[in-house]
Design an enzyme around this catalytic site. Structure first.
Site, PDB file in Angstrom:
ATOM      1  N   GLN A   1       0.832  -1.203   0.000  1.00  0.00           N
ATOM      2  CA  GLN A   1       0.000   0.000   0.000  1.00  0.00           C
ATOM      3  C   GLN A   1       0.869   1.258   0.000  1.00  0.00           C
ATOM      4  O   GLN A   1       2.068   1.209   0.293  1.00  0.00           O
ATOM      5  CB  GLN A   1      -0.907   0.001   1.231  1.00  0.00           C
ATOM      6  CG  GLN A   1      -0.156  -0.123   2.554  1.00  0.00           C
ATOM      7  CD  GLN A   1      -0.997  -0.695   3.671  1.00  0.00           C
ATOM      8  OE1 GLN A   1      -2.220  -0.679   3.632  1.00  0.00           O
ATOM      9  NE2 GLN A   1      -0.344  -1.217   4.706  1.00  0.00           N
TER      10      GLN A   1
ATOM     11  N   TYR B   1     -10.087   5.415  19.391  1.00  0.00           N
ATOM     12  CA  TYR B   1     -10.107   4.117  18.703  1.00  0.00           C
ATOM     13  C   TYR B   1      -9.258   3.081  19.435  1.00  0.00           C
ATOM     14  O   TYR B   1      -9.725   1.990  19.747  1.00  0.00           O
ATOM     15  CB  TYR B   1      -9.602   4.296  17.272  1.00  0.00           C
ATOM     16  CG  TYR B   1      -9.524   2.996  16.501  1.00  0.00           C
ATOM     17  CD1 TYR B   1     -10.669   2.447  15.933  1.00  0.00           C
ATOM     18  CD2 TYR B   1      -8.315   2.323  16.347  1.00  0.00           C
ATOM     19  CE1 TYR B   1     -10.612   1.245  15.229  1.00  0.00           C
ATOM     20  CE2 TYR B   1      -8.251   1.127  15.651  1.00  0.00           C
ATOM     21  CZ  TYR B   1      -9.394   0.589  15.098  1.00  0.00           C
ATOM     22  OH  TYR B   1      -9.330  -0.596  14.418  1.00  0.00           O
ATOM     23  N   GLN B   2      -8.010   3.424  19.719  1.00  0.00           N
ATOM     24  CA  GLN B   2      -7.085   2.440  20.299  1.00  0.00           C
ATOM     25  C   GLN B   2      -7.578   1.935  21.656  1.00  0.00           C
ATOM     26  O   GLN B   2      -7.510   0.734  21.948  1.00  0.00           O
ATOM     27  CB  GLN B   2      -5.685   3.061  20.485  1.00  0.00           C
ATOM     28  CG  GLN B   2      -5.166   3.869  19.323  1.00  0.00           C
ATOM     29  CD  GLN B   2      -4.521   3.043  18.230  1.00  0.00           C
ATOM     30  OE1 GLN B   2      -4.747   1.844  18.142  1.00  0.00           O
ATOM     31  NE2 GLN B   2      -3.737   3.684  17.387  1.00  0.00           N
TER      32      GLN B   2
ATOM     33  N   GLU C   1       1.437  -8.379  11.806  1.00  0.00           N
ATOM     34  CA  GLU C   1       1.201  -7.225  10.932  1.00  0.00           C
ATOM     35  C   GLU C   1       1.825  -7.520   9.577  1.00  0.00           C
ATOM     36  O   GLU C   1       2.982  -7.929   9.494  1.00  0.00           O
ATOM     37  CB  GLU C   1       1.812  -5.971  11.544  1.00  0.00           C
ATOM     38  CG  GLU C   1       2.021  -4.798  10.604  1.00  0.00           C
ATOM     39  CD  GLU C   1       0.733  -4.263   9.983  1.00  0.00           C
ATOM     40  OE1 GLU C   1       0.715  -4.035   8.754  1.00  0.00           O
ATOM     41  OE2 GLU C   1      -0.241  -4.076  10.724  1.00  0.00           O
TER      42      GLU C   1
ATOM     43  N   ASP D   1       1.246 -12.459   7.005  1.00  0.00           N
ATOM     44  CA  ASP D   1      -0.187 -12.474   6.746  1.00  0.00           C
ATOM     45  C   ASP D   1      -0.938 -12.991   7.963  1.00  0.00           C
ATOM     46  O   ASP D   1      -0.686 -14.113   8.434  1.00  0.00           O
ATOM     47  CB  ASP D   1      -0.454 -13.360   5.529  1.00  0.00           C
ATOM     48  CG  ASP D   1      -1.929 -13.514   5.238  1.00  0.00           C
ATOM     49  OD1 ASP D   1      -2.638 -12.492   5.290  1.00  0.00           O
ATOM     50  OD2 ASP D   1      -2.371 -14.642   4.967  1.00  0.00           O
ATOM     51  N   GLY D   2      -1.886 -12.207   8.465  1.00  0.00           N
ATOM     52  CA  GLY D   2      -2.635 -12.578   9.657  1.00  0.00           C
ATOM     53  C   GLY D   2      -3.506 -13.801   9.459  1.00  0.00           C
ATOM     54  O   GLY D   2      -3.696 -14.600  10.378  1.00  0.00           O
TER      55      GLY D   2
ATOM     56  N   ASP E   1      -7.269  -5.292  14.403  1.00  0.00           N
ATOM     57  CA  ASP E   1      -7.192  -3.857  14.107  1.00  0.00           C
ATOM     58  C   ASP E   1      -6.899  -3.703  12.624  1.00  0.00           C
ATOM     59  O   ASP E   1      -5.762  -3.473  12.216  1.00  0.00           O
ATOM     60  CB  ASP E   1      -6.105  -3.212  14.965  1.00  0.00           C
ATOM     61  CG  ASP E   1      -5.951  -1.724  14.695  1.00  0.00           C
ATOM     62  OD1 ASP E   1      -6.820  -1.159  13.998  1.00  0.00           O
ATOM     63  OD2 ASP E   1      -4.961  -1.136  15.156  1.00  0.00           O
TER      64      ASP E   1
ATOM     65  N   SER F   1      -7.677  -2.296   8.548  1.00  0.00           N
ATOM     66  CA  SER F   1      -8.186  -1.183   7.751  1.00  0.00           C
ATOM     67  C   SER F   1      -9.474  -1.648   7.074  1.00  0.00           C
ATOM     68  O   SER F   1     -10.008  -2.713   7.382  1.00  0.00           O
ATOM     69  CB  SER F   1      -7.130  -0.722   6.745  1.00  0.00           C
ATOM     70  OG  SER F   1      -6.610  -1.824   6.033  1.00  0.00           O
TER      71      SER F   1
ATOM     72  N   TYR G   1     -12.455   9.835  11.330  1.00  0.00           N
ATOM     73  CA  TYR G   1     -12.888   8.671  10.567  1.00  0.00           C
ATOM     74  C   TYR G   1     -14.157   9.034   9.788  1.00  0.00           C
ATOM     75  O   TYR G   1     -14.909   9.915  10.202  1.00  0.00           O
ATOM     76  CB  TYR G   1     -13.144   7.481  11.485  1.00  0.00           C
ATOM     77  CG  TYR G   1     -11.891   6.770  11.954  1.00  0.00           C
ATOM     78  CD1 TYR G   1     -10.631   7.162  11.523  1.00  0.00           C
ATOM     79  CD2 TYR G   1     -11.975   5.707  12.836  1.00  0.00           C
ATOM     80  CE1 TYR G   1      -9.493   6.511  11.956  1.00  0.00           C
ATOM     81  CE2 TYR G   1     -10.838   5.045  13.281  1.00  0.00           C
ATOM     82  CZ  TYR G   1      -9.601   5.444  12.834  1.00  0.00           C
ATOM     83  OH  TYR G   1      -8.465   4.806  13.259  1.00  0.00           O
TER      84      TYR G   1
END
Length: 314
Positions: free
Chosen positions: A55, A85-86, A130, A161-162, A180, A182, A249
């Site tokens: 990205q 958010y966190q 991550e 890769d999660g 968490d 996107s 957001y």
């Protein structure tokens, strides 16, 4: 690189697509996820621009929200409102079960969720997976008060890769999994699909909890409806939707899907592990700025139009 207010063709060619050509020197968040609208912030200086394997990554200094992290043209966090958010995505699940010990974070490369998980003294092991190392490195450089979570000795960072990571996890490993992610386009798309939720449920102990980013009730009820439907099929304990306000957001709100596996009952609306009563970690992590036990319970109160879909759906 500094934002150029001259509006010349040369300057426009050098700036990312998300820097508005209508109002020079402003960042405008434009996406098919929220057609017909855009939120804009005035840019004082572009601090970083890069393209990872996954990205586009950008950091800029805004006029009113501090530094801003942007992935593929979409705001991920700002220094001013990241706490909302966190803190909520972390403490809504972790404060709903007694003594969480093993926690997995999928995504969250800025480190903010790690910072919040680390407030829980009962936690012994924090794994993070991550996919994009650039996000981690950029966050450590430009958002040290967020990325402080990476410094905790309980944290093990896995770059990868999660989805694949979860498939390899032994059944019943974790007390909590926090996703968490996107938005469900690009590298995060699989994190909203049924096979992924099945892997999460398998990785949790009986009565374990999952919390995942679950979009905006103002913009994405069709996505939320699918998430609720999938989770009700997979998680045999509690399934609840909560939301909070994050000014930068889309629509100013963001939601969370909270689910538990079959086993010891979990009542997400009534916290049993009050982190706001423990300030022993405030010196290293900073004080809580948003979360408290009252706002925890209030987060599950839904407007009527959303409740019709989420709570009354068969």
């Amino acid at each position: 690189m500094e934002a150029n207010n001259s509006g010349t063709a040369t300057a426009a060619a050098e700036l990312p697509d998300s820097i508005s050509s209508v109002i020079p020197g402003w960042f405008s968040e434009i996406s098919p996820m929220w057609p017909g609208e855009a939120h804009s912030l005035k840019v004082e200086k572009i601090l970083f621009q890069g393209k990872s394997d996954y990205q586009d990554v950008m950091v800029f200094q805004s006029a009113t929200y501090g530094k801003v992290l942007v992935l593929d043209g979409v705001i991920q966090l700002t220094e001013r409102d990241e706490c909302a958010y966190q803190e909520m995505i972390t403490h809504l699940p972790l404060c709903s079960i007694p003594n969480p010990k093993k926690v997995l974070v999928i995504g969250g490369g800025d480190g903010g969720v790690l910072r919040e998980v680390a407030r829980h003294s009962s936690v012994e092991k924090i794994d993070m997976c991550e996919i994009d190392k650039m996000v981690v490195d950029v966050s450590k450089e430009h958002f040290p008060s967020v990325a402080v979570g990476f410094n905790d000795p309980r944290v093990t960072l896995h770059i990868g890769d999660g989805v694949a990571f979860l498939k390899a996890v032994e059944e019943g490993t974790y007390d909590a999994v926090i996703v968490d992610s996107s938005d469900p386009i690009g590298p995060a798309q699989e994190l909203f699909e049924k096979p992924f939720f099945e892997s999460v449920a398998k990785a949790l102990r009986p009565g374990g909890v999952m919390c995942t980013q679950a979009e905006s009730i103002w913009l994405h009820m069709h996505i939320i409806e699918d998430i609720v439907s999938n989770c009700r099929q997979i998680f045999k304990g509690s399934v609840n939707y909560a939301w909070t306000t994050v000014p930068t957001y889309p629509s100013g709100v963001i939601g969370f899907m909270l689910c538990s596996t079959e086993g010891p009952a979990v009542d997400f609306k009534r916290p049993v592990n009050p982190i706001d009563a423990d300030d022993s970690l405030a010196q290293s992590k900073g004080p809580l700025r948003f979360y408290n036990s009252e706002i925890h319970s209030a987060a599950f109160c839904l407007p009527s139009f959303a409740r019709k879909v989420i709570e009354l759906k068969d």
